[in-house]
Motif scaffolding. Structure first.
Motif, short mmCIF file in Angstrom:
data_model
loop_
_atom_site.label_atom_id
_atom_site.label_comp_id
_atom_site.label_asym_id
_atom_site.label_seq_id
_atom_site.Cartn_x
_atom_site.Cartn_y
_atom_site.Cartn_z
N GLY A 195 0.68 -1.13 -0.01
CA GLY A 195 0.13 -0.15 -0.07
C GLY A 195 0.81 1.32 0.09
N PHE A 196 1.87 1.13 -0.55
CA PHE A 196 3.00 2.45 -0.86
C PHE A 196 2.56 3.38 -2.15
CE2 PHE A 196 7.61 3.46 -1.57
CZ PHE A 196 7.35 4.77 -0.97
N CYS A 197 2.14 4.56 -1.57
CA CYS A 197 1.94 5.22 -2.80
C CYS A 197 2.35 6.79 -2.47
CB CYS A 197 0.50 5.09 -3.36
SG CYS A 197 -0.67 5.95 -2.13
N VAL A 198 2.57 7.33 -3.47
CA VAL A 198 2.81 9.03 -3.36
C VAL A 198 1.70 9.50 -4.44
CG1 VAL A 198 4.51 10.77 -3.80
CG2 VAL A 198 5.31 8.81 -2.87
N HIS A 199 1.22 10.64 -3.74
CA HIS A 199 0.04 11.24 -4.71
C HIS A 199 0.78 11.64 -5.95
CE1 HIS A 199 -2.67 14.26 -5.78
NE2 HIS A 199 -3.46 13.85 -5.00
N PRO A 200 0.09 11.47 -7.12
CA PRO A 200 0.48 11.79 -8.19
C PRO A 200 1.05 13.21 -8.65
CG PRO A 200 -1.55 10.48 -8.61
CD PRO A 200 -1.14 10.79 -7.15
N ASP A 201 0.42 14.03 -7.80
CA ASP A 201 0.92 15.55 -7.83
C ASP A 201 2.27 15.54 -7.42
OD1 ASP A 201 -1.41 16.17 -9.41
OD2 ASP A 201 -2.27 17.07 -7.71
N GLU A 202 2.63 14.68 -6.34
CA GLU A 202 3.94 14.87 -5.52
C GLU A 202 4.93 14.13 -5.89
OE1 GLU A 202 4.15 17.32 -3.68
OE2 GLU A 202 2.28 17.91 -3.46
N GLN A 203 4.81 13.22 -7.12
CA GLN A 203 5.66 12.21 -7.61
C GLN A 203 6.96 12.51 -8.08
OE1 GLN A 203 3.76 9.20 -9.93
NE2 GLN A 203 2.61 8.47 -8.25
#
Length: 139
Positions: free
Chosen positions: A74-82
């Motif tokens: 469940g590891f993710c970074v918001h697309p706007d912050e990638q």
């Protein structure tokens, strides 16, 4: 190098933020995320952390602990912050946290087609042990 990030254990008050990160980060339907989170709630083996940059939630990472094995999911970074280094920093902090807790093995899962994530994990020392392709047929 981007601004430093920090991990903070997620609380019940963070539920909506976590849901929206899953929706945006994994391109999932909100109803599906809510159902999945409800099933996994209150699992004592699982810890979820918010990834914070300048006190803004930019991502999330979960860890399941079983014996001396830890599993990152469940590891993710918001697309706007990638692309800002937040994911690398969060992963490095998670690994350091698990090492400090004495875990002998850390594994994770990632979608095979996510070459960006695969590159991140491999650059941090992870190696592919197995791979699965999934297929869907809409009826």
């Amino acid at each position: 190098m981007s601004h430093a990030v920090r991990l903070r254990p997620a609380t019940a008050a963070d539920e909506e933020t976590l849901i929206q990160l899953d929706v945006r980060g994994f391109q999932m339907e909100e109803a599906q995320v809510r159902e999945m989170n409800e099933k996994m709630a209150n699992d004592p083996r699982t810890s979820t952390y918010l990834v914070l940059a300048e006190e803004r939630a930019v991502g999330k990472i979960s860890v399941s602990k079983n014996g001396m094995q830890a599993f990152i999911y469940g590891f993710c970074v918001h697309p706007d912050e990638q692309g800002k280094g937040y994911g690398r920093q969060a992963l490095a902090q998670t690994i350091a946290l698990l090492e400090a807790e004495g875990f002998a093995e850390i594994s994770l899962e990632v979608a095979c087609e996510n070459s960006r994530a695969l590159g991140l994990y491999e650059s941090c020392g992870f190696v592919v042990q197995s791979a699965n392709d999934y297929y869907r047929l809409k009826l």
